[in-house]
Enzyme design. Structure first.
Site, PDB file in Angstrom:
ATOM      1  N   CYS A  23       0.726  -1.023   0.124  1.00 58.03           N
ATOM      2  CA  CYS A  23      -0.097   0.127   0.107  1.00 58.03           C
ATOM      3  C   CYS A  23       0.944   1.348   0.071  1.00 58.03           C
ATOM      4  CB  CYS A  23      -0.851   0.012   1.240  1.00 58.03           C
ATOM      5  SG  CYS A  23      -1.922  -1.482   1.388  1.00 58.03           S
ATOM      6  N   ARG A  47       2.408   1.371  -5.737  1.00 53.02           N
ATOM      7  CA  ARG A  47       2.808   0.531  -4.622  1.00 53.02           C
ATOM      8  C   ARG A  47       1.476  -0.532  -4.464  1.00 53.02           C
ATOM      9  NH1 ARG A  47       6.497   2.400  -1.288  1.00 53.02           N
ATOM     10  NH2 ARG A  47       5.356   1.158   0.359  1.00 53.02           N
ATOM     11  N   TRP A  81      -3.042  -2.406  -1.551  1.00 46.59           N
ATOM     12  CA  TRP A  81      -2.812  -3.748  -2.297  1.00 46.59           C
ATOM     13  C   TRP A  81      -3.346  -4.681  -1.165  1.00 46.59           C
ATOM     14  CZ3 TRP A  81       0.278  -8.331  -1.270  1.00 46.59           C
ATOM     15  CH2 TRP A  81       0.725  -9.005  -2.360  1.00 46.59           C
ATOM     16  N   ASN A  86      -0.418   0.713   6.169  1.00 47.99           N
ATOM     17  CA  ASN A  86       0.288   0.080   5.106  1.00 47.99           C
ATOM     18  C   ASN A  86       0.976  -1.102   6.014  1.00 47.99           C
ATOM     19  OD1 ASN A  86       1.972  -0.845   3.246  1.00 47.99           O
ATOM     20  ND2 ASN A  86       3.524   0.837   3.562  1.00 47.99           N
ATOM     21  N   GLY A  87       0.444  -2.256   5.636  1.00 48.72           N
ATOM     22  CA  GLY A  87       1.224  -3.340   6.353  1.00 48.72           C
ATOM     23  C   GLY A  87       0.329  -4.474   6.657  1.00 48.72           C
ATOM     24  N   GLU A 115      15.927 -14.243 -14.793  1.00 47.38           N
ATOM     25  CA  GLU A 115      15.362 -12.903 -14.777  1.00 47.38           C
ATOM     26  C   GLU A 115      14.329 -12.944 -16.062  1.00 47.38           C
ATOM     27  OE1 GLU A 115      14.108  -8.971 -14.741  1.00 47.38           O
ATOM     28  OE2 GLU A 115      14.444 -10.583 -13.196  1.00 47.38           O
ATOM     29  N   LYS A 142      10.328 -11.975 -16.165  1.00 53.28           N
ATOM     30  CA  LYS A 142       9.799 -10.833 -16.896  1.00 53.28           C
ATOM     31  C   LYS A 142       8.665 -11.061 -17.784  1.00 53.28           C
ATOM     32  CE  LYS A 142      10.757  -7.885 -15.140  1.00 53.28           C
ATOM     33  NZ  LYS A 142      11.743  -8.444 -14.378  1.00 53.28           N
ATOM     34  N   GLU A 157       5.651 -12.086 -15.414  1.00 52.90           N
ATOM     35  CA  GLU A 157       5.243 -10.897 -14.551  1.00 52.90           C
ATOM     36  C   GLU A 157       3.910 -10.133 -15.217  1.00 52.90           C
ATOM     37  OE1 GLU A 157       8.249  -8.722 -11.735  1.00 52.90           O
ATOM     38  OE2 GLU A 157       8.839  -9.065 -13.752  1.00 52.90           O
ATOM     39  N   HIS A 167      18.607 -33.480 -17.819  1.00 51.08           N
ATOM     40  CA  HIS A 167      18.186 -34.124 -16.482  1.00 51.08           C
ATOM     41  C   HIS A 167      16.524 -34.373 -16.181  1.00 51.08           C
ATOM     42  CE1 HIS A 167      22.581 -34.766 -16.258  1.00 51.08           C
ATOM     43  NE2 HIS A 167      22.658 -33.413 -16.274  1.00 51.08           N
ATOM     44  N   LYS A 217       4.931  -2.738  -6.571  1.00 55.04           N
ATOM     45  CA  LYS A 217       6.487  -2.501  -6.948  1.00 55.04           C
ATOM     46  C   LYS A 217       7.293  -2.737  -5.788  1.00 55.04           C
ATOM     47  CE  LYS A 217       9.726  -0.827  -9.500  1.00 55.04           C
ATOM     48  NZ  LYS A 217      10.043  -1.689 -10.728  1.00 55.04           N
TER      49      LYS A 217
END
Ligand code: BG6
Length: 596
Positions: free
Chosen positions: A2, A27, A72, A98-99, A468, A472, A475, A491, A591
């Site tokens: 948040c 955020r 969020w 926020n939390g 990475e 990408k 996401e 394998h 983010k």
């Protein structure tokens, strides 16, 4: 996670809070809300989705004090009722958080047994009811908030708007809160970027610090030891002001193209400025690099550079997996933290424990005035400018390039490194062309758009790039993509390859003989089983028949790895454009994750 924003002063709060929330939206963008005061009455507006103007918002009375929130969702679905701020039963105060309140269930059960009713499913409303309960015992609102806050477990920040006194009270523990001091008034926010157009003068609060804002004045005290504090007002040397897409349709594309500059900004350090860290690395027993998400893969890339260029005993640890390493980490070891936001709880928690253990902490962070930098004995910045797209691009290459410069400096090749970095950024011209974008979008993007599962193979300097690259694409395209070290193919992974399965191989230059041979033979094996093969890497292999598509990248020794990640950023971008996804604000992500 948040975003919290607040203002008290002589400017028009409604617009200030609205614009502050727009700058915090990366955020968390499930819902948002604003509360302002007018003649000691709280007026608030809440909505779901992105922060945007609308007629009802305009109905809020003009005010000189207010708070806002972007959410969020953690506790309770994405609804207007669960959106913040959460107002008290008597409408005397309203609160944003926020939390995550980790003892939320116990507290809510207690309150319910005492007859408290809840409108929302949020842990935030539990805090509101706890404050109401303390108020009933006859204490002041400020005292009630202090008592309630001390009972919360977990990393939390709250801001409360008091209708009776026109004051804002805010307390933080573990999740970020910054105060902005300006001539026109006092700002408070989850990060300084959100009020950067108004002031560079900031105060970063410590855990359990409470700020009481009254008009343009503020008082800070720590609610644990009850001591009043006069923390230093710092003036940020740098501050990012413009967060504007410019001519680009999305922040992601803008940030991808900015890499020709940001790789140089991140390595704009003199040998002298790197020396303290170089010295510390030389006297450390071992170097551990910590990061989460993309920063975790940058930690892998930097560890690779430190081992192979400077013979440093370095290894990466994913922040959220550090516990099992704790027994073997000694105070003689150096910890290097990698983070874009500098506020990721998964990375902060190990740093708190390792600092306690006596380890020296270094960090490479993109945002200013953050918790991770303040915990560091050696703080470095990527100076890459604000990264608004949730999927990190320019900061990954910035972090990796900084790691390359550090490794080359340790190996006594600082000048050489600066030359090669310049050459790399110049050679990226060939990737940032209309022709290359059209090839990636119309040839590769259109081929992958109907595919649900595909694989990426990398090795050695490109192993972290494979991981990475996969992240990408996951996401923002929401495709199932796995990155593997090419060595794993035989394998097990090869069992997943059937006719038409897309496999992307990262092809190193001939300089890396062994890895090159393994990648080429790996691609031949998947081709033999009908895979759709895409090569990314050394131009000299572009014409090999085993490739259905090929994207050449500039191979400047081991810096080729940094160039190799850019086609993955572009594939994920154009694929998601073709899929019509929200590029800069992908579903379910944020983010900076400031809770555990
Ligand atoms: C995630 C972001 O929340 O956190 C990723 O979506 C990022 O882009 C990860 O890599 C780690 O964040 P940071 O700020 O510590 O680099």
């Amino acid at each position: 996670m948040c975003g919290i924003f607040g203002y008290s002063g002589n400017k028009d709060t409604n617009d200030l809070v609205f614009n502050g929330l727009k700058r915090l939206e990366y955020r968390g963008y499930d819902s948002w809300g604003i509360a302002v005061l007018d003649e000691n009455k709280i007026h608030q507006y809440k909505d779901i989705g992105l922060v945007q103007q609308n007629p009802d918002l305009k109905k809020l009375p003009k005010s000189k004090v207010g708070i806002g929130h972007t959410r969020w969702a953690t506790h309770g679905g994405v609804t207007k009722t669960n959106a913040h701020p959460h107002i008290s039963t008597t409408k005397d105060f309203t609160l944003v958080q926020n939390g995550m309140v980790e003892n939320f269930d116990t507290l809510k059960k207690e309150l319910k047994e005492e007859g408290y009713k809840f409108k929302s499913q949020t842990d935030t409303e539990v805090i509101v009811k706890m404050v109401e309960r303390e108020l009933k015992k006859g204490v002041s609102l400020k005292k009630a908030l202090m008592i309630a806050f001390k009972k919360l477990e977990g990393r939390n920040t709250v801001a409360l708007l008091d209708a009776k006194s026109d004051k804002i009270y805010a307390i933080k523990n573990g999740s970020p809160l910054v105060i902005g001091v300006a001539k026109d008034g006092i700002y408070l926010a989850s990060d300084s970027l959100s009020f950067s157009p108004h002031t560079k003068k900031i105060i970063v609060l410590d855990d359990y610090d409470m700020v009481e804002i009254d008009g343009k004045d503020y008082v800070i005290e720590n609610i644990k030891d009850g001591k009043k504090k006069k923390p230093e007002v710092k003036t940020l040397k740098y501050q990012y002001e413009d967060i504007d897409k410019g001519k680009y349709p999305h922040f992601m594309l803008k940030e991808i193209v900015e890499q020709q500059k940001t790789i140089l900004y991140a390595t704009d350090y003199s040998e002298k400025e790197l020396e303290p860290l170089v010295k510390q690395i030389k006297k450390s027993r071992k170097v551990y690099l910590l990061g989460a998400g993309t920063a975790g893969f940058a930690a892998g890339q930097i560890a690779y550079f430190l081992r192979t260029i400077a013979n440093v005993d370095a290894m990466e640890i994913k922040s959220y997996e550090f516990k099992s390493y704790l027994p073997v980490i000694s105070p003689k070891d150096l910890i290097i933290a990698i983070s874009q936001s500098g506020e990721t709880a998964d990375t902060i928690e190990p740093l708190e424990i390792l600092k306690e253990k006596g380890c020296k902490i270094a960090s490479i962070v993109n945002m200013y005035g953050t918790t991770i930098s303040r915990m560091s004995d050696y703080e470095y910045y990527t100076n890459a400018g604000p990264e608004i797209c949730v999927a990190s691009t320019k900061v990954f290459t910035a972090q990796s390039a900084w790691g390359y410069l550090l490794s080359m400096t340790l190996a006594g090749k600082y000048r050489t490194a600066k030359g090669k970095l310049k050459k790399l950024t110049k050679s990226l011209d060939e990737i940032f062309t209309k022709k290359s974008f059209s090839y990636i979008k119309n040839k590769i993007g259109k081929t992958l758009v109907d595919k649900e599962h595909f694989f990426i193979l990398g090795k050695g300097e490109n192993a972290a790039i494979a991981y990475e690259g996969a992240l990408k694409i996951k996401e923002i395209s929401y495709k199932h993509v796995e990155g593997f070290s090419a060595g794993e193919l035989k394998h097990g992974v090869i069992a997943l390859i059937e006719k038409g399965t897309p496999v992307i191989g990262i092809i190193p230059s001939e300089e890396h003989k062994e890895d090159n041979k393994d990648l080429i033979s790996g691609m031949e094996q998947v081709k033999a089983r009908g895979a759709l093969t895409i090569g990314i890497g050394a131009p000299e292999f572009a014409d090999l028949e085993i490739f259905d598509y090929y994207i050449s990248t500039p191979q400047i020794n081991t810096l080729g790895s940094i160039a190799n990640v850019i086609p993955f950023q572009l594939i994920s971008y154009f694929l998601s454009v073709l899929l019509g996804n929200n590029i800069d604000k992908p579903r379910n992500l944020a983010k900076s994750v400031t809770v555990k």
